[in-house]
Design an enzyme around this catalytic site. Structure first.
Site, short mmCIF file in Angstrom:
data_model
loop_
_atom_site.label_atom_id
_atom_site.label_comp_id
_atom_site.label_asym_id
_atom_site.label_seq_id
_atom_site.Cartn_x
_atom_site.Cartn_y
_atom_site.Cartn_z
N ILE A 1 0.84 -1.21 0.00
CA ILE A 1 0.00 0.00 0.00
C ILE A 1 0.87 1.25 0.00
O ILE A 1 1.84 1.35 0.75
CB ILE A 1 -0.94 0.00 1.22
CG1 ILE A 1 -1.96 -1.13 1.03
CG2 ILE A 1 -1.64 1.34 1.39
CD1 ILE A 1 -2.83 -1.39 2.20
N HIS B 1 0.75 4.50 1.29
CA HIS B 1 -0.08 5.10 2.33
C HIS B 1 -0.28 6.59 2.12
O HIS B 1 0.63 7.31 1.67
CB HIS B 1 0.58 4.89 3.70
CG HIS B 1 0.53 3.46 4.17
ND1 HIS B 1 -0.64 2.86 4.56
CD2 HIS B 1 1.50 2.52 4.29
CE1 HIS B 1 -0.39 1.60 4.92
NE2 HIS B 1 0.90 1.37 4.75
N ARG C 1 9.04 -6.85 9.73
CA ARG C 1 9.27 -5.41 9.79
C ARG C 1 10.55 -5.15 10.60
O ARG C 1 10.67 -5.68 11.71
CB ARG C 1 8.12 -4.70 10.48
CG ARG C 1 6.74 -4.97 9.88
CD ARG C 1 5.70 -4.40 10.84
NE ARG C 1 4.33 -4.60 10.43
CZ ARG C 1 3.60 -5.66 10.77
NH1 ARG C 1 4.13 -6.63 11.47
NH2 ARG C 1 2.33 -5.74 10.39
N GLU D 1 10.69 0.77 8.75
CA GLU D 1 9.52 -0.12 8.65
C GLU D 1 8.39 0.65 7.99
O GLU D 1 8.59 1.73 7.44
CB GLU D 1 9.15 -0.67 10.03
CG GLU D 1 8.88 0.37 11.07
CD GLU D 1 8.35 -0.23 12.38
OE1 GLU D 1 7.78 -1.32 12.35
OE2 GLU D 1 8.50 0.42 13.41
N SER D 2 7.18 0.12 8.01
CA SER D 2 6.07 0.77 7.32
C SER D 2 5.91 2.20 7.83
O SER D 2 6.02 2.44 9.03
CB SER D 2 4.78 -0.01 7.60
OG SER D 2 3.74 0.53 6.83
N CYS E 1 -2.63 -23.03 -8.35
CA CYS E 1 -1.76 -24.22 -8.23
C CYS E 1 -0.44 -23.89 -7.53
O CYS E 1 0.37 -24.78 -7.28
CB CYS E 1 -1.51 -24.86 -9.59
SG CYS E 1 -0.13 -24.18 -10.49
C1 LIG Z 1 4.28 -7.07 7.10
C2 LIG Z 1 4.71 -5.79 6.47
C3 LIG Z 1 3.79 -4.95 5.86
C4 LIG Z 1 4.19 -3.74 5.30
N1 LIG Z 1 3.29 -3.00 4.59
C5 LIG Z 1 3.68 -1.84 4.02
C6 LIG Z 1 2.79 -1.08 3.21
O1 LIG Z 1 1.67 -1.52 2.91
N2 LIG Z 1 3.21 0.11 2.74
C7 LIG Z 1 4.43 0.61 3.03
O2 LIG Z 1 4.72 1.74 2.63
N3 LIG Z 1 5.34 -0.12 3.72
C8 LIG Z 1 5.00 -1.32 4.20
N4 LIG Z 1 5.90 -2.10 4.89
C9 LIG Z 1 7.24 -1.58 5.09
C10 LIG Z 1 8.14 -1.76 3.87
O3 LIG Z 1 7.99 -3.04 3.30
C11 LIG Z 1 9.57 -1.54 4.30
O4 LIG Z 1 9.67 -0.35 5.02
C12 LIG Z 1 10.52 -1.47 3.13
O5 LIG Z 1 10.38 -2.57 2.28
C13 LIG Z 1 11.94 -1.38 3.65
O6 LIG Z 1 12.81 -1.45 2.57
P1 LIG Z 1 14.36 -1.60 2.82
O7 LIG Z 1 15.00 -1.52 1.51
O8 LIG Z 1 14.79 -0.63 3.87
O9 LIG Z 1 14.51 -3.03 3.52
P2 LIG Z 1 14.67 -4.47 2.84
O10 LIG Z 1 13.71 -4.68 1.75
O11 LIG Z 1 14.65 -5.46 3.94
O12 LIG Z 1 16.09 -4.39 2.17
C14 LIG Z 1 17.29 -4.49 2.90
C15 LIG Z 1 18.23 -5.33 2.06
O13 LIG Z 1 19.52 -5.34 2.67
C16 LIG Z 1 20.08 -6.62 2.44
N5 LIG Z 1 21.15 -6.81 3.41
C17 LIG Z 1 21.03 -6.97 4.75
N6 LIG Z 1 22.23 -7.16 5.28
C18 LIG Z 1 23.14 -7.12 4.28
C19 LIG Z 1 24.56 -7.27 4.21
N7 LIG Z 1 25.30 -7.52 5.31
N8 LIG Z 1 25.18 -7.17 2.99
C20 LIG Z 1 24.44 -6.94 1.87
N9 LIG Z 1 23.09 -6.81 1.88
C21 LIG Z 1 22.45 -6.89 3.07
C22 LIG Z 1 18.91 -7.55 2.62
O14 LIG Z 1 19.13 -8.82 2.05
C23 LIG Z 1 17.78 -6.78 1.97
O15 LIG Z 1 17.59 -7.13 0.62
C24 LIG Z 1 5.54 -3.33 5.40
C25 LIG Z 1 6.47 -4.19 5.98
C26 LIG Z 1 6.07 -5.43 6.46
C27 LIG Z 1 7.09 -6.39 6.96
#
Ligand SMILES: Cc1cc2nc3c(=O)[nH]c(=O)nc-3n(C[C@H](O)[C@H](O)[C@H](O)COP(=O)(O)OP(=O)(O)OC[C@H]3O[C@@H](n4cnc5c(N)ncnc54)[C@H](O)[C@@H]3O)c2cc1C
Length: 494
Positions: free
Chosen positions: A50, A52, A314, A350-351, A451
């Site tokens: 979503i 938001h 999260r 996080e979200s 499936c």
């Molecule tokens: C249940 C749930 C529902 C959510 N719903 C929403 C929503 O509807 N709308 C919204 O806006 N947000 C939502 N969020 C929040 C959103 O998904 C996250 O805030 C966002 O995806 C974070 O992105 P990121 O790139 O920071 O983290 P991530 O996607 O976790 O990326 C971090 C990356 O770093 C890599 N990494 C970690 N350590 C290392 C290392 N040592 N070396 C190299 N790579 C590494 C990992 O493998 C990963 O790919 C939700 C989250 C959850 C869990």
């Protein structure tokens, strides 16, 4: 001789990919490292999808600021990067008169955050807009700027566009530690080789606490995993037309019932704090909580039509907001720490981190400029990531023309989702090659129907083996250790 970059981004989730794409606009060398076999395998691949509106985060928090700035950026982003995005608005639904004050409070919070386009609807108006809603609905907050997207496509598209503009992406490459010169970070050590960098950007999601601690930053900051479980429903059996939130509780936004850009109904997420940062299992209690939560909004939702369950984690941080007087312990960290220069530090994203990702990328660039980094725009930066053909969305005429050009688009591999061999091959040879079954699944939506991959998986394994020039026994679901096959038994007719 170690390769040297201007910027190294650690972590290829939606945030890291968006930052890489934003930096690709400037005359600078950028490396994105991701420990997994594909980008977007962490939090960015398991969420509610979503975009938001921004009424939910605490006013004054960085979360609220990033959410409200990020939301309007999505129309242009979707147009440039060609991913699925629908700005269809969302509802926070009051079941019974006693919940109306909670919805009104949320509306006030939204106004404080600067969210445009919110109105209150009465029960009859909500019933007219969502035929399946609980008849006891007393009203709802309608936020017209809410949207839904395909989060896998978003991450892939942003990272691909970065690659098209010169960014280097290295998969299966894990950050292990920093190379320092005195107190200064001058590069990173990985499981493959060392790289030098003028700047390092911590976008490691669940492990961003570990990365910042290795940089000597915020030793008190810790990330806990908060698990969110989900049910996915078969779109042939039940279809909800809207994004329906319950009133929020102390545990968060609550169990919502939502539609996706692919037309499936999804119920979730739960919000359970767990110790294991990798435990994305589902539980009997969690699924029961989902069933109860969903029935509150849509009493007729029948669990027998659920085709899949999954959970996402999260990265919940413990960083206090910088706004004086607010006792709020889970704000975002987006900073260049004073005592560790040349390090951009992100944590607790996080979200609404998906919604906020473009705004976070923009803020990172602004921080770099404020720190005196001379970012000069490229003359030939290309913001467009072209769409690839999607057989299922085409007219008969378009399908016919495509098959005449390339007959592999006439061979349907996934029958539930109508995904063809031509589409799979295009993903294997894309700017960020999809080299696992799950990578193909995330990009094409193959294997997500009734499936759940039962028919297409053996065929996809063969196609991957052929296209990658490897043995089928080397093809994996999601990277090393998840091979499907142990040894050849008989020749499979392709
Ligand atoms: C249940 C749930 C529902 C959510 N719903 C929403 C929503 O509807 N709308 C919204 O806006 N947000 C939502 N969020 C929040 C959103 O998904 C996250 O805030 C966002 O995806 C974070 O992105 P990121 O790139 O920071 O983290 P991530 O996607 O976790 O990326 C971090 C990356 O770093 C890599 N990494 C970690 N350590 C290392 C290392 N040592 N070396 C190299 N790579 C590494 C990992 O493998 C990963 O790919 C939700 C989250 C959850 C869990």
């Amino acid at each position: 001789m170690q390769e040297k970059f201007d910027f190294i981004v650690i972590g290829g989730g939606v945030v890291g990919s968006m930052i890489a794409r934003w930096l690709s606009r400037y005359e600078a060398s950028v490396l994105l490292i991701e420990k997994e076999a594909d980008i977007g395998m962490g939090c960015s691949s398991a969420n509610t999808a979503i975009v938001h509106a921004g009424y939910d985060p605490m006013p004054g928090s960085l979360k609220a600021k990033m959410n409200v700035r990020g939301n309007p950026m999505w129309d242009q982003l979707a147009g440039e990067l060609n991913f699925a995005f629908e700005r269809r608005g969302d509802y926070v639904v009051a079941i019974g008169d006693e919940e109306i004050p909670l919805v009104e409070k949320l509306m006030e919070q939204g106004k404080k955050n600067g969210v445009p386009g919110m109105i209150m609807l009465n029960g009859a108006e909500v019933r007219a807009r969502e035929k399946n809603i609980n008849p006891e609905v007393a009203g709802a907050l309608w936020a017209s700027t809410g949207g839904i997207c395909d989060p896998f496509q978003v991450t892939v598209a942003a990272a691909e566009n970065a690659v098209m503009n010169g960014v280097k992406v290295m998969l299966n490459t894990a950050f292990l530690g920093f190379i320092t010169e005195g107190n200064r970070i001058i590069g990173v050590r990985t499981n493959h080789e060392d790289f030098l960098a003028r700047w390092t950007i911590n976008s490691a999601g669940m492990y961003s606490d570990d990365v910042m601690h290795k940089a000597g930053v915020r030793p008190e900051f810790l990330i806990k995993a908060r698990r969110g479980e989900y049910f996915v429903f078969d779109r042939a059996d039940i279809q909800i037309d809207n994004v329906l939130f319950p009133v929020p509780s102390s545990k968060g936004k609550g169990i919502l019932v939502t539609t996706t850009v692919h037309g499936n109904t999804v119920v979730g997420p739960t919000g359970t704090v767990i110790d294991d940062k990798e435990d994305s299992s589902t539980s009997t209690e969690g699924l029961q909580e989902l069933a109860d939560g969903a029935k509150k909004l849509i009493p007729g939702l029948n669990l027998k039509y659920a085709i899949a369950t999954f959970s996402g984690l999260r990265p919940m941080g413990n960083a206090p907001t910088k706004t004086p007087g607010l006792n709020y312990n889970a704000d975002y960290i987006i900073e260049i720490p004073e005592d560790v220069q040349v390090f951009v530090n992100l944590g607790g994203i996080e979200s609404p981190g998906l919604t906020s990702a473009p705004a976070i990328a923009e803020m990172v660039v602004d921080l770099l400029k404020d720190a005196g980094e001379p970012l000069v725009e490229k003359k030939d930066w290309d913001p467009i990531r072209p769409a690839r053909p999607r057989f299922r969305d085409m007219t008969h005429k378009e399908r016919q023309l495509l098959c005449e050009m390339d007959p592999r688009f006439g061979r349907v591999i996934c029958r539930c989702e109508n995904v063809t061999e031509g589409e799979i091959i295009a993903e294997v040879h894309a700017p960020i090659p999809a080299i696992t079954y799950d990578a193909i699944k995330r990009r094409t939506w193959l294997g997500t129907g009734r499936c759940q991959g039962g028919f297409d998986m053996p065929r996809v394994v063969n196609i991957l083996a052929r296209e990658l020039g490897i043995s089928p026994t080397e093809v994996t679901k999601r990277g090393h250790g998840s091979e499907y096959l142990y040894r050849p038994t008989k020749e499979v007719e392709d």
